[in-house]
Structures are given as C-alpha cells and as structure tokens.
Design a protein around this motif. Sequence first.
Motif, mmCIF file in Angstrom:
data_model
loop_
_atom_site.group_PDB
_atom_site.id
_atom_site.type_symbol
_atom_site.label_atom_id
_atom_site.label_comp_id
_atom_site.label_asym_id
_atom_site.label_seq_id
_atom_site.Cartn_x
_atom_site.Cartn_y
_atom_site.Cartn_z
ATOM 1 N N LEU A 106 6.051 0.274 -11.701
ATOM 2 C CA LEU A 106 5.014 -0.362 -10.900
ATOM 3 C C LEU A 106 5.129 -1.884 -10.924
ATOM 4 N N THR A 107 4.555 -2.521 -9.900
ATOM 5 C CA THR A 107 4.283 -3.956 -9.921
ATOM 6 C C THR A 107 2.774 -4.132 -9.842
ATOM 7 N N GLU A 108 2.297 -5.308 -10.190
ATOM 8 C CA GLU A 108 0.856 -5.553 -10.111
ATOM 9 C C GLU A 108 0.365 -5.406 -8.671
ATOM 10 N N GLY A 109 1.169 -5.861 -7.717
ATOM 11 C CA GLY A 109 0.780 -5.755 -6.313
ATOM 12 C C GLY A 109 0.604 -4.315 -5.869
ATOM 13 N N ILE A 110 1.549 -3.454 -6.259
ATOM 14 C CA ILE A 110 1.456 -2.033 -5.899
ATOM 15 C C ILE A 110 0.245 -1.397 -6.569
ATOM 16 N N ALA A 111 0.000 -1.719 -7.848
ATOM 17 C CA ALA A 111 -1.133 -1.148 -8.570
ATOM 18 C C ALA A 111 -2.456 -1.550 -7.918
ATOM 19 N N TYR A 160 6.349 8.983 -7.203
ATOM 20 C CA TYR A 160 5.865 8.553 -8.518
ATOM 21 C C TYR A 160 4.361 8.274 -8.471
ATOM 22 N N LEU A 161 3.921 7.524 -7.469
ATOM 23 C CA LEU A 161 2.488 7.216 -7.340
ATOM 24 C C LEU A 161 1.680 8.478 -7.078
ATOM 25 N N LYS A 162 2.221 9.366 -6.271
ATOM 26 C CA LYS A 162 1.533 10.622 -5.980
ATOM 27 C C LYS A 162 1.319 11.431 -7.256
ATOM 28 N N SER A 163 2.328 11.459 -8.119
ATOM 29 C CA SER A 163 2.196 12.207 -9.377
ATOM 30 C C SER A 163 1.128 11.592 -10.267
ATOM 31 N N LEU A 164 0.989 10.267 -10.251
ATOM 32 C CA LEU A 164 -0.057 9.606 -11.031
ATOM 33 C C LEU A 164 -1.442 9.967 -10.509
ATOM 34 N N VAL A 165 -1.590 9.930 -9.183
ATOM 35 C CA VAL A 165 -2.897 10.204 -8.581
ATOM 36 C C VAL A 165 -3.312 11.651 -8.825
ATOM 37 N N LEU A 166 -2.352 12.558 -8.816
ATOM 38 C CA LEU A 166 -2.674 13.973 -9.021
ATOM 39 C C LEU A 166 -3.170 14.262 -10.443
ATOM 40 N N ARG A 167 -2.899 13.365 -11.379
ATOM 41 C CA ARG A 167 -3.508 13.521 -12.704
ATOM 42 C C ARG A 167 -5.023 13.479 -12.596
ATOM 43 N N LEU A 168 -5.508 12.677 -11.655
ATOM 44 C CA LEU A 168 -6.958 12.529 -11.475
ATOM 45 C C LEU A 168 -7.515 13.547 -10.498
ATOM 46 N N ASN A 172 0.834 -1.205 0.000
ATOM 47 C CA ASN A 172 0.000 0.000 0.000
ATOM 48 C C ASN A 172 0.866 1.251 0.000
ATOM 49 N N VAL A 173 0.292 2.342 -0.492
ATOM 50 C CA VAL A 173 1.058 3.573 -0.694
ATOM 51 C C VAL A 173 1.640 4.110 0.613
ATOM 52 N N GLY A 174 0.999 3.827 1.750
ATOM 53 C CA GLY A 174 1.518 4.291 3.040
ATOM 54 C C GLY A 174 2.796 3.594 3.463
ATOM 55 N N SER A 175 3.077 2.443 2.856
ATOM 56 C CA SER A 175 4.286 1.687 3.196
ATOM 57 C C SER A 175 5.430 1.940 2.223
ATOM 58 N N LEU A 176 5.180 2.755 1.203
ATOM 59 C CA LEU A 176 6.200 3.021 0.189
ATOM 60 C C LEU A 176 6.923 4.330 0.492
ATOM 61 N N HIS A 177 8.145 4.431 0.047
ATOM 62 C CA HIS A 177 8.967 5.585 0.388
ATOM 63 C C HIS A 177 9.713 6.100 -0.837
ATOM 64 N N GLY A 178 10.282 7.284 -0.667
ATOM 65 C CA GLY A 178 11.181 7.834 -1.671
ATOM 66 C C GLY A 178 10.563 7.985 -3.045
ATOM 67 N N PHE A 179 11.324 7.550 -4.065
ATOM 68 C CA PHE A 179 10.906 7.743 -5.452
ATOM 69 C C PHE A 179 9.559 7.096 -5.739
ATOM 70 N N MET A 180 9.342 5.876 -5.242
ATOM 71 C CA MET A 180 8.100 5.163 -5.552
ATOM 72 C C MET A 180 6.881 5.915 -5.036
#
Length: 506
Positions: A271-276, A132-140, A121-129
């Motif tokens: 990304l990995t399928e698990g992260i997605a 990166y996910l934050k930038s994807l979500v902000l598109r929406l 889950n995004v709360g367990s990810l750090h740094g670049f990852m």
Amino acid sequence: METLVCVAVWAVAMAMVVASVMWAYRWSHPRANGRLPPGSLGLPLLGETLQFFAPNTTCDISPFVKERLNRYGSIFKTSVVGRPVVVTADPELNYYVFQQEGKLFESWYPDTFTEIFGRDNVGSLHGFMYKYLKSLVLRLYGQENLRAVLLDETDRACRASLASWAAQPSVELKDSISAMIFDLTAKKLISYEPSKSSENLRKNFVAFIRGLISFPVDIPGTAYHECMKGRRNAMKVLKKMMRERMEEQGRQCEDFFDVLIEELGREKPVLTEGIALDLMFVLLFASFETTSLALTLGVRLLAENPTVLDALTEEHEAIVRGRKEGCDAAGLTWAEYKSMTFTSQVTLEMVRLANIVPGIFRKALQDIEFKGYTIPAGWGVMVCPPAVHLNPEIYEDPLAFNPWRWQMQLTLVVLMLSGLSVGLIPKIYRVQQDKVEITGGSKHFMAFGGGLRFCVGTDLSKVLIATFIHHLVTKYRWKTVKGGNIVRTPGLSFPDGFHVQFFPKN
C-alpha cells in the motif's frame, strides 16, 4: 499597407475557420479500424454531456439512453465529459466486457469521476493491487465477519433507529437511514462516533454526494464545487486521523483503518498512504449511500404495494413466532436471516428498480470487434444497468414492483439440486433461466456490478436491508407525510425528501 493588413487578417481568420471546421469534422468522424457503432459524438469537447445529465422523474430508463436505444439499437456511441464512449444495453456485450476485464478491458471512469474519488481510488487500480485491496475489505464485509459480528450490530442499530423515529412526529427517511448506516459502518471502519467527535464527518459526505453525478463545473455555487469541497474536508479529517494513529506507539488494531496502517508499516508495504486514504474515503461513501437510497425507495414501494407488504410481513412474523419464548430480545440469528426467502426476492426487486448505478465504465485496451462493430482502443465503454433491468424482453412489465418474478429462479435452483434433468424442467423455467440469473452479476442482473469487480459490500447491503425490513414490518406501521418523488440526473435522488411517520404496532 492597410490593404496588406486586411488581407493578412482575412487569411488568418479563414485559416482559423478551416482549422475549426476540420477539427469539428475529425471530432464527429473519428478514425477507426472498422465500423463504429451508430450514434453521435455531439459538439466538440462538450459532446452530449448536457443531455446525459438531464433530469428524469421516473423509474424508467433515462430519456438520454431510451431515445438512443430506439434510434440506434442496443449498442451506440456518444461522448460524455470530453471522452468518446460506447454505451451498451446488449446483454452479450455486457457479459463479454465483465468477463474480459484485465485482458481486453480495464476499469475506467471519466477524469471528473477520478478527481472526485481520488487518483488512487480502488476503481482506478488493476491487477494484483485491486485483488489485494479486495481481500483486505472482505475481512470486514465478508460472510464470516457478517455472521460473527455485523449481523448483531446491524440488528441493534435498526432496532434503536426505528424506536427513535417512532418517537418523532416524522423523519426524513433517506437522511435518517443514511445516518443510521453511516454511524454503523464508520464505527467499524474508523471507530467514528458522532457523539464523541468534534468533526461532523457525515456532513462532508452529504455535500460530496449532492454533486457526485452532476455537470462537472467547478465554480462556487455549483453542485460539483460543493462535491469537491466535501471531499477535501473529509480527506482532511482522514489524513489527520492517519497521522495521529501512525504516531501513537503500541496502538492496538481496533478497526479497518488500523488494518491499513498495519499494512503500511510492513517492511515492504504494498500500500501507499494515498491508496489507503482513497480506499477509506470510497468505503465510507459506498457503505451507506447506495443502500440507503435502495431502502428509501423500497419503503415507498412497499407502501404502494400492500400485497407485497402483507406477504413480507407474514414471512417475518412467522420467524418471530418460531422463536423460543424470551429469545426475541436476542435479535436476529444467521439461520433466521438465511431463511428469508421472500425478503431476498423483495431485495432483488428493490435494487433492480432503484438502479443506483446508472453506468459501469470500462476502457478498451485494444481494438475490439463485436457484432460487426469496432470499439477502438482507448475508448470508454459504459455498461448501462437500467437499460437491462427495465428491458421488457427480460422482465415482464419491468416497471412493476413484483418480487414474485424472482420466485421462479428459486424454484429452478431447487429442481436442479434435486437432480432433475434440465430437459425435464418445464420450458417456462428454462426460458426464465436463459433470461435472468439470480446469483450475483450476470447478463441480465448487475445491480451489484459484475465480473472481477462484483461489489464487495453486496452481502452487507443484503443483511442491512433484510434486518431493517424485519424490524420495520414486525413492529411498526408507517404513513407518508410528504415527498417521496424521485429525480435521476442520472443518479437517484429524492429532491423533496421522503418524510414518513412511524407508529408502533403494539
């Protein structure tokens, strides 16, 4: 022989007792390279978990935190679900924790939370990852898409939902608002439409939410067990959807899930399928549950405070009067939304009192010294928003629903933008500026998080609340039929529901 056996049994028993005593002592007196904050780690392994989850039926700080603040001060140690944690209601330490993320602290949640939201889950990810996910979500959920697309869709959803509710004898408001927001956001995230789907996806999330912040015992019949079952069922739907889309040749990008699948299809995907999958799960949950809780409590607070409701109604009726003839059917404009000054104050006051998030967790990456205390490396840190939002030294009469307390901030911003020297600003404004900052996460306001992990859905939540309020106060009256009582365990819930009847004004 019998005597030797008895002696051996006695020796083993004594050894076990001594070992248990030593283990219990080490638990309650952990080693540290310095002075630990005051407090108790409770019973071995169990810690003070039972007290942490004890129900509270008011908007006030939970008894668990309040008792320890009175006894130990604004920084204390405890243990929750088997982990030592430093709890902070100290504004300076809170700010320090948020500002030092990625350096001295990192995002962390107890293992039970990780099981609930997924290992990736995004709360367990750090740094670049994470970035990166934050930038994807902000598109929406960023302001550009809010202005171009989501404001209009939100406006139509609020209109249709309120009209539907007004045709019924009464509705359970929390569930009804949740359904409205879930249908809106799930369509953007995964093109989900309940009328066209054989899967009742929201039902799985409702089961998940009921046990989200509950005592972590995975036994059939417990809220936690139902929570994990709801997660498994929701993930099964998402996995099936991902497989079908990945196998579909020439599929066009229609929603956010398609964006993630496109990222997975790159030559060297980040990304990995698990992260997605875990990201989709968290977004589906977070996009509707937190806002629906705040809005439900907000409607109750408006009904209990007619002066606030009158001022709010006047602001929105002025917006309607200012439209050109025939423009009402076109819905809210971005300019109208940005003009809602008092509504913005009401929103801040709603989320301050709602305190949807009882704790924001981080982990110390090294031994940290602060105000004479040591936070050992590896220990958890729980920033406690309710203890800040309900601190009478920061917010006068903190349990009062008083949106005007935020007006001073807007006045100060105007004064400073006009070029007035800070030294010439009246002292009352400067004192207030030291206490409460209106923008984003700060030392004294963290309803939307803080630091690098400031909630990416903040702007969407504000648009949802403002749009719903606009149509509510300009077109409807309402009365409470039953319910409305709250319980915090420590998350906010309405155990008896909040049943409301709506009446069209015209």
